[in-house]
Design a protein around this motif. Structure first.
Motif, PDB file in Angstrom:
ATOM      1  N   CYS A  44      49.376  35.789  39.094  1.00  0.00           N
ATOM      2  CA  CYS A  44      49.521  37.149  39.212  1.00  0.00           C
ATOM      3  C   CYS A  44      50.651  37.722  38.082  1.00  0.00           C
ATOM      4  O   CYS A  44      51.723  37.233  38.286  1.00  0.00           O
ATOM      5  CB  CYS A  44      49.627  37.932  40.446  1.00  0.00           C
ATOM      6  N   CYS A  47      53.440  40.276  39.936  1.00  0.00           N
ATOM      7  CA  CYS A  47      54.178  39.419  41.502  1.00  0.00           C
ATOM      8  C   CYS A  47      54.317  38.090  41.605  1.00  0.00           C
ATOM      9  O   CYS A  47      55.191  37.625  42.353  1.00  0.00           O
ATOM     10  CB  CYS A  47      53.425  39.744  42.727  1.00  0.00           C
ATOM     11  N   CYS A  69      45.359  41.696  43.349  1.00  0.00           N
ATOM     12  CA  CYS A  69      46.072  40.401  43.435  1.00  0.00           C
ATOM     13  C   CYS A  69      45.426  40.425  44.851  1.00  0.00           C
ATOM     14  O   CYS A  69      46.266  42.016  45.398  1.00  0.00           O
ATOM     15  CB  CYS A  69      46.992  40.713  43.079  1.00  0.00           C
ATOM     16  N   CYS A  72      49.211  41.478  45.829  1.00  0.00           N
ATOM     17  CA  CYS A  72      50.972  42.793  45.996  1.00  0.00           C
ATOM     18  C   CYS A  72      49.324  43.503  45.169  1.00  0.00           C
ATOM     19  O   CYS A  72      49.465  45.076  45.329  1.00  0.00           O
ATOM     20  CB  CYS A  72      51.452  42.440  44.794  1.00  0.00           C
TER      21      CYS A  72
HETATM   22 ZN   LIG Z   1      50.462  39.962  43.055  1.00  0.00          ZN
END
Ligand SMILES: [Zn+2]
Length: 260
Positions: A44, A47, A69, A72
């Motif tokens: 991602c 994050c 994601c 997050c």
């Molecule tokens: Zn993420």
């Protein structure tokens, strides 16, 4: 005749195209940044959480997670599943046109490289030498094993493909003092000439100029900006090449018959 094994093969080809499309997304994102396309695995961008295998299924995962994601909730661009879908469709069309043959494998490889070229050129206005230069060599090499266009036509395609756009590039530079199209375009056309042969080169130049001018004019009309807008030319060359793979010889014959 459409049989069950045929449908099964078509489905497998489509899936393989989607999985390779997923890898192409990695190439599109990382190659311009000079990052490795092998490791680490997908992460991602917000994050940094590694994307697990069950969240990395082409198209499906994006739909299930609604483009977010799992860790997050940051959004993943809809372009990722679209690139996967595009590559899957191109593989399927190539399979329907050529069957499971050596030309199918070669064109599948070529088309995958062209998908990467297209999106990198859109994003960064560059065509990576890492694709076009090995592509020139590979196009010439496979011409010894393919029924069409033959190694001589491949070699001539490389020289004329590179030469014609290099000529435009230097003429424009000499006349205006500015770089019109990038030198990367000439190397891309050399690669396309290597894979598709000499007679593909004028076809690709003609169709890409036509579509590029139409698109350029509409963009200018919409934006009402100056004429010195940087519009990448690579995607139009790619469009011309893919059109040639499917309909080129047929269109050339049709055009030649018009003149009689
Ligand atoms: Zn993420």
């Amino acid at each position: 005749m459409i049989t069950l094994p045929f449908l099964y093969m078509a489905f497998v080809v489509f899936l393989v195209g989607a999985v390779i499309g997923s890898f192409l997304n990695v190439c599109i994102y990382r190659m311009p940044l000079d990052q490795s396309i092998i490791s680490p695995g997908s992460r991602c961008m917000s994050c940094g959480t590694a994307v697990r295998w069950f969240d990395n299924i082409p198209v499906i995962s994006w739909l299930l997670l609604r483009g977010r994601c799992r860790g997050c909730g940051a959004g993943f661009s809809i372009r990722y599943p679209l690139v996967e879908l595009l590559n899957a469709c191109l593989f399927l069309l190539l399979f329907l046109r050529f069957g499971l043959t050596l030309p199918f494998l070669v064109y599948a490889l070529l088309v995958s490289a062209l998908v990467v070229v297209t999106f990198i050129d859109f994003d960064h206005q560059i065509i990576p030498d890492e694709i076009s230069l090995p592509g020139i060599g590979l196009g010439f090499l496979v011409s010894f094993f393919l029924p069409e266009p033959g190694w001589l036509s491949s070699l001539a395609g490389i020289i004329v493909g590179w030469g014609s756009l290099a000529l435009v590039f230097y003429a424009y530079l000499w006349l205006t003092g500015r770089e019109g199209m990038g030198g990367g375009d000439a190397k891309l056309l050399a690669m396309l000439g290597g894979f598709l042969g000499l007679q593909a080169v004028p076809f690709i130049i003609f169709t890409s100029s036509l579509v590029g001018s139409l698109a350029g004019l509409s963009i200018m009309a919409l934006q009402r900006k100056g004429r010195h807008l940087a519009i990448p030319f690579g995607p139009y060359l790619v469009f011309g090449a893919i059109l040639y793979i499917f309909y080129g010889p047929w269109l050339i014959n049709w055009y030649l018959r018009l003149g009689k």
